[in-house]
Design a protein around this motif. Structure first.
Motif, PDB file in Angstrom:
ATOM      1  N   LYS A 139      -6.600  -1.019  -6.283  1.00 59.95           N
ATOM      2  CA  LYS A 139      -7.185   0.561  -6.438  1.00 59.95           C
ATOM      3  C   LYS A 139      -6.839   1.536  -5.092  1.00 59.95           C
ATOM      4  O   LYS A 139      -6.658   2.639  -5.333  1.00 59.95           O
ATOM      5  N   PHE A 140      -6.407   0.992  -3.936  1.00 59.48           N
ATOM      6  CA  PHE A 140      -6.380   2.111  -2.755  1.00 59.48           C
ATOM      7  C   PHE A 140      -4.776   2.446  -2.524  1.00 59.48           C
ATOM      8  O   PHE A 140      -4.109   2.728  -2.080  1.00 59.48           O
ATOM      9  N   ARG A 169       1.298  -1.015  -0.231  1.00 53.93           N
ATOM     10  CA  ARG A 169      -0.229   0.260  -0.225  1.00 53.93           C
ATOM     11  C   ARG A 169       0.855   1.384  -0.236  1.00 53.93           C
ATOM     12  O   ARG A 169       0.824   2.508  -0.644  1.00 53.93           O
ATOM     13  N   PHE A 188      -8.999 -10.951  -3.658  1.00 58.57           N
ATOM     14  CA  PHE A 188      -9.670 -10.008  -3.413  1.00 58.57           C
ATOM     15  C   PHE A 188      -8.691  -8.869  -2.944  1.00 58.57           C
ATOM     16  O   PHE A 188      -9.416  -7.345  -3.151  1.00 58.57           O
ATOM     17  N   LEU A 189      -7.733  -9.170  -1.952  1.00 59.77           N
ATOM     18  CA  LEU A 189      -6.661  -8.102  -1.407  1.00 59.77           C
ATOM     19  C   LEU A 189      -5.878  -7.426  -2.439  1.00 59.77           C
ATOM     20  O   LEU A 189      -5.921  -6.992  -2.558  1.00 59.77           O
ATOM     21  N   ASN A 195      -6.876  -7.297  -5.548  1.00 59.57           N
ATOM     22  CA  ASN A 195      -7.119  -6.218  -6.319  1.00 59.57           C
ATOM     23  C   ASN A 195      -7.876  -4.638  -5.022  1.00 59.57           C
ATOM     24  O   ASN A 195      -7.520  -3.603  -5.833  1.00 59.57           O
ATOM     25  N   TYR A 196      -8.056  -5.250  -4.005  1.00 60.99           N
ATOM     26  CA  TYR A 196      -8.200  -3.806  -2.940  1.00 60.99           C
ATOM     27  C   TYR A 196      -6.664  -2.854  -2.949  1.00 60.99           C
ATOM     28  O   TYR A 196      -7.364  -1.589  -3.493  1.00 60.99           O
TER      29      TYR A 196
END
Length: 122
Positions: free
Chosen positions: A118-119, A46, A111-112, A114-115
């Motif tokens: 995205k952020f 992140r 899913f993690l 992609n999340y």
């Protein structure tokens, strides 16, 4: 990417080979350390704060050691602690549970991933 996979694989191989030398009775500690790695790598993905790739490579090797250590010591504990007449069932159940855990982790990772993508903060 393949080099990083190799680092992980070497860590797993080393730790799985260590069962004949050392038995770690507190497998839950290895699992907790894997969760710490998860938090680190999610934050790293992140925010990209790790100063050098060599740190990531070392942590991935460490993750391989933890994962292989959990695996081999769990099966060793079953072999040593479960009565003989229940051992085959327990080992089979542990094998199926391990495989189900890997599938579930793969699904959740999609899913993690992609999340996180995205952020991203950078």
């Amino acid at each position: 990417s393949s080099g990083i996979n190799a680092e992980y694989g070497v860590g797993v191989t080393v730790s799985r080979s260590s069962a004949s030398f050392y038995h770690f009775k507190h497998v839950h500690i290895l699992s907790i350390l894997q969760c710490v790695n998860l938090v680190y790598f999610v934050c790293e993905a992140r925010y990209a704060f790790t100063p050098h790739i060599s740190i990531i490579i070392i942590l991935i090797f460490w993750e391989g050691l933890l994962g292989g250590g959990c695996y081999v010591n769990s099966f060793y504990a079953i072999y040593e602690q479960v009565p003989h007449h229940k051992r085959e069932y327990a080992l089979g159940l542990a094998s199926v549970s391990d495989s189900c855990g890997i599938v579930l982790a793969g699904i959740l990772a999609t899913f993690l991933h992609n999340y996180i993508c995205k952020f991203r903060a950078y």
